[in-house]
Design a protein around this motif. Structure first.
Motif, PDB file in Angstrom:
ATOM      1  N   GLU A  14       0.834  -1.208   0.000  1.00  0.00           N
ATOM      2  CA  GLU A  14       0.000   0.000   0.000  1.00  0.00           C
ATOM      3  C   GLU A  14       0.870   1.260   0.000  1.00  0.00           C
ATOM      4  O   GLU A  14       0.513   2.267  -0.598  1.00  0.00           O
ATOM      5  N   GLU A  15       2.001   1.182   0.685  1.00  0.00           N
ATOM      6  CA  GLU A  15       2.872   2.365   0.769  1.00  0.00           C
ATOM      7  C   GLU A  15       3.620   2.603  -0.523  1.00  0.00           C
ATOM      8  O   GLU A  15       3.718   3.735  -0.989  1.00  0.00           O
ATOM      9  N   LEU A  16       4.133   1.523  -1.105  1.00  0.00           N
ATOM     10  CA  LEU A  16       4.837   1.666  -2.383  1.00  0.00           C
ATOM     11  C   LEU A  16       3.854   2.206  -3.431  1.00  0.00           C
ATOM     12  O   LEU A  16       4.190   3.092  -4.220  1.00  0.00           O
ATOM     13  N   ARG A  17       2.638   1.688  -3.399  1.00  0.00           N
ATOM     14  CA  ARG A  17       1.599   2.121  -4.344  1.00  0.00           C
ATOM     15  C   ARG A  17       1.344   3.624  -4.231  1.00  0.00           C
ATOM     16  O   ARG A  17       1.055   4.289  -5.215  1.00  0.00           O
ATOM     17  N   ALA A  18       1.438   4.153  -3.032  1.00  0.00           N
ATOM     18  CA  ALA A  18       1.206   5.597  -2.847  1.00  0.00           C
ATOM     19  C   ALA A  18       2.381   6.419  -3.363  1.00  0.00           C
ATOM     20  O   ALA A  18       2.203   7.571  -3.774  1.00  0.00           O
ATOM     21  N   LEU A  19       3.582   5.845  -3.343  1.00  0.00           N
ATOM     22  CA  LEU A  19       4.768   6.605  -3.764  1.00  0.00           C
ATOM     23  C   LEU A  19       4.992   6.555  -5.274  1.00  0.00           C
ATOM     24  O   LEU A  19       5.523   7.506  -5.863  1.00  0.00           O
ATOM     25  N   LEU A  20       4.598   5.443  -5.910  1.00  0.00           N
ATOM     26  CA  LEU A  20       4.921   5.259  -7.336  1.00  0.00           C
ATOM     27  C   LEU A  20       4.421   6.381  -8.246  1.00  0.00           C
ATOM     28  O   LEU A  20       5.138   6.768  -9.177  1.00  0.00           O
ATOM     29  N   PRO A  21       3.227   6.942  -8.010  1.00  0.00           N
ATOM     30  CA  PRO A  21       2.775   8.019  -8.903  1.00  0.00           C
ATOM     31  C   PRO A  21       3.663   9.259  -8.868  1.00  0.00           C
ATOM     32  O   PRO A  21       3.600  10.095  -9.778  1.00  0.00           O
ATOM     33  N   LEU A  22       4.500   9.409  -7.851  1.00  0.00           N
ATOM     34  CA  LEU A  22       5.411  10.567  -7.775  1.00  0.00           C
ATOM     35  C   LEU A  22       6.620  10.392  -8.686  1.00  0.00           C
ATOM     36  O   LEU A  22       7.344  11.353  -8.963  1.00  0.00           O
ATOM     37  N   LEU A  23       6.859   9.157  -9.134  1.00  0.00           N
ATOM     38  CA  LEU A  23       8.111   8.829  -9.824  1.00  0.00           C
ATOM     39  C   LEU A  23       8.044   9.187 -11.310  1.00  0.00           C
ATOM     40  O   LEU A  23       7.145   8.753 -12.026  1.00  0.00           O
ATOM     41  N   HIS A  24       9.037   9.973 -11.767  1.00  0.00           N
ATOM     42  CA  HIS A  24       9.126  10.329 -13.196  1.00  0.00           C
ATOM     43  C   HIS A  24      10.185   9.467 -13.868  1.00  0.00           C
ATOM     44  O   HIS A  24      11.137   9.033 -13.232  1.00  0.00           O
ATOM     45  N   ASP A  25      10.013   9.291 -15.190  1.00  0.00           N
ATOM     46  CA  ASP A  25      10.994   8.537 -16.007  1.00  0.00           C
ATOM     47  C   ASP A  25      11.286   7.170 -15.385  1.00  0.00           C
ATOM     48  O   ASP A  25      12.445   6.770 -15.231  1.00  0.00           O
ATOM     49  N   ARG A  26      10.207   6.487 -15.060  1.00  0.00           N
ATOM     50  CA  ARG A  26      10.360   5.222 -14.326  1.00  0.00           C
ATOM     51  C   ARG A  26      10.992   4.126 -15.173  1.00  0.00           C
ATOM     52  O   ARG A  26      10.594   3.907 -16.313  1.00  0.00           O
ATOM     53  N   GLN A  27      11.971   3.448 -14.590  1.00  0.00           N
ATOM     54  CA  GLN A  27      12.557   2.252 -15.203  1.00  0.00           C
ATOM     55  C   GLN A  27      12.630   1.209 -14.107  1.00  0.00           C
ATOM     56  O   GLN A  27      13.229   1.466 -13.053  1.00  0.00           O
TER      57      GLN A  27
END
Ligand code: ADE
Length: 255
Positions: A14-27
């Motif tokens: 649940e926590e990772l899911r909340a942080l992922l949308p903040l990530l740009h240029d994801r690889q």
């Protein structure tokens, strides 16, 4: 030369899911059954990863982050059970020191001491913890706007506090008043209990890498500890974590 990334490690989906949308240029890179998500948040290079639960899963993750991804510092986020009086559900605890409460090689070594290291307590990076503590305070101060006072009220959360001090870790979810009373008696300074932080601390000490541990209190480590646990993470803790991480990175905190 490009800057080395900061690792932000979560124990729960649940926590990772909340942080992922903040990530740009994801690889994303899959290694040792973990997905390491590389990218930037507010221009800062980061790696986001789910550690899994417990000390071994966390140690594997921390070592990979340092060895394979050359992260320059690690921040572990998540929830913890409040131990010391006054550490209540909805508060945030920023570790200054960590200890493994289930390490006991006595009588060969003193209780809690990590054999052959001569130490039981591991210090966090003071500047990193200070920056995260300040970010946590700003987020707690605007908890009503972030989460809504009615929703906080549903979880019995009033005015939240940010605490700084000792967090203890072990491979047990502490879910009885008897167990938490024993921990309190043995470790009266312990503010909170969780299952990963001290493992990060030991691994980072071996690599000489700065780290910090930031926890939202989800329960009081008593017989009611499991009630609403995943709902609390999804609806309260992950919102705090996201806001604190964003506030911290936005200020260009990593050095
Ligand atoms: N994480 C959150 N609450 C906890 C508890 N009661 N025991 C161990 N880890 C926890």
């Amino acid at each position: 030369m490009s800057r080395l990334p900061v690792a932000i490690v979560s124990a729960m989906h649940e926590e990772l899911r909340a942080l992922l949308p903040l990530l740009h240029d994801r690889q994303s890179v899959r290694l040792a059954r973990r997905d390491f998500h590389q990218g930037t948040i507010h221009g800062q290079p980061v790696v986001l990863v789910l550690s899994g639960i417990g000390k071994v899963a966390t140690t594997t993750t921390a070592v990979l982050l340092m060895h394979e991804f050359s992260v320059r510092q690690l921040v572990f986020t998540g929830v913890a059970g409040g131990l010391r009086r006054g550490v209540k559900v909805g508060d945030v605890v920023v570790a200054q020191q960590l200890l493994q409460h289930d390490m006991d090689a006595s009588p060969l070594f003193p209780r809690f001491e990590i054999p052959l290291t001569g130490r039981s307590h591991f210090d966090v990076d003071a500047a990193l913890a200070e920056a995260l503590g300040a970010a946590a305070q700003r987020c707690v101060d605007r908890a009503d706007a972030l989460i809504g006072s009615a929703h906080l009220g549903d979880f019995g959360i009033g005015a939240a506090l940010v605490h700084r001090g000792l967090i203890v870790s072990g491979d047990r979810f502490v879910a009885s008043a008897a167990h938490s009373a024993k921990l309190r008696a043995a470790l009266p300074d312990a503010l909170a209990v969780e299952m990963e932080g001290a493992a990060v601390a030991q691994a980072c000490a071996d690599f000489g890498r700065p780290f910090a541990v930031l926890r939202t209190i989800s329960d009081r480590a008593d017989d009611g500890a499991h009630v609403d646990f995943t709902r609390f993470i999804a609806e309260i803790a992950s919102i705090y974590t996201r806001a604190i991480v964003e506030d911290w990175l936005q200020r260009g905190a990593p050095s």
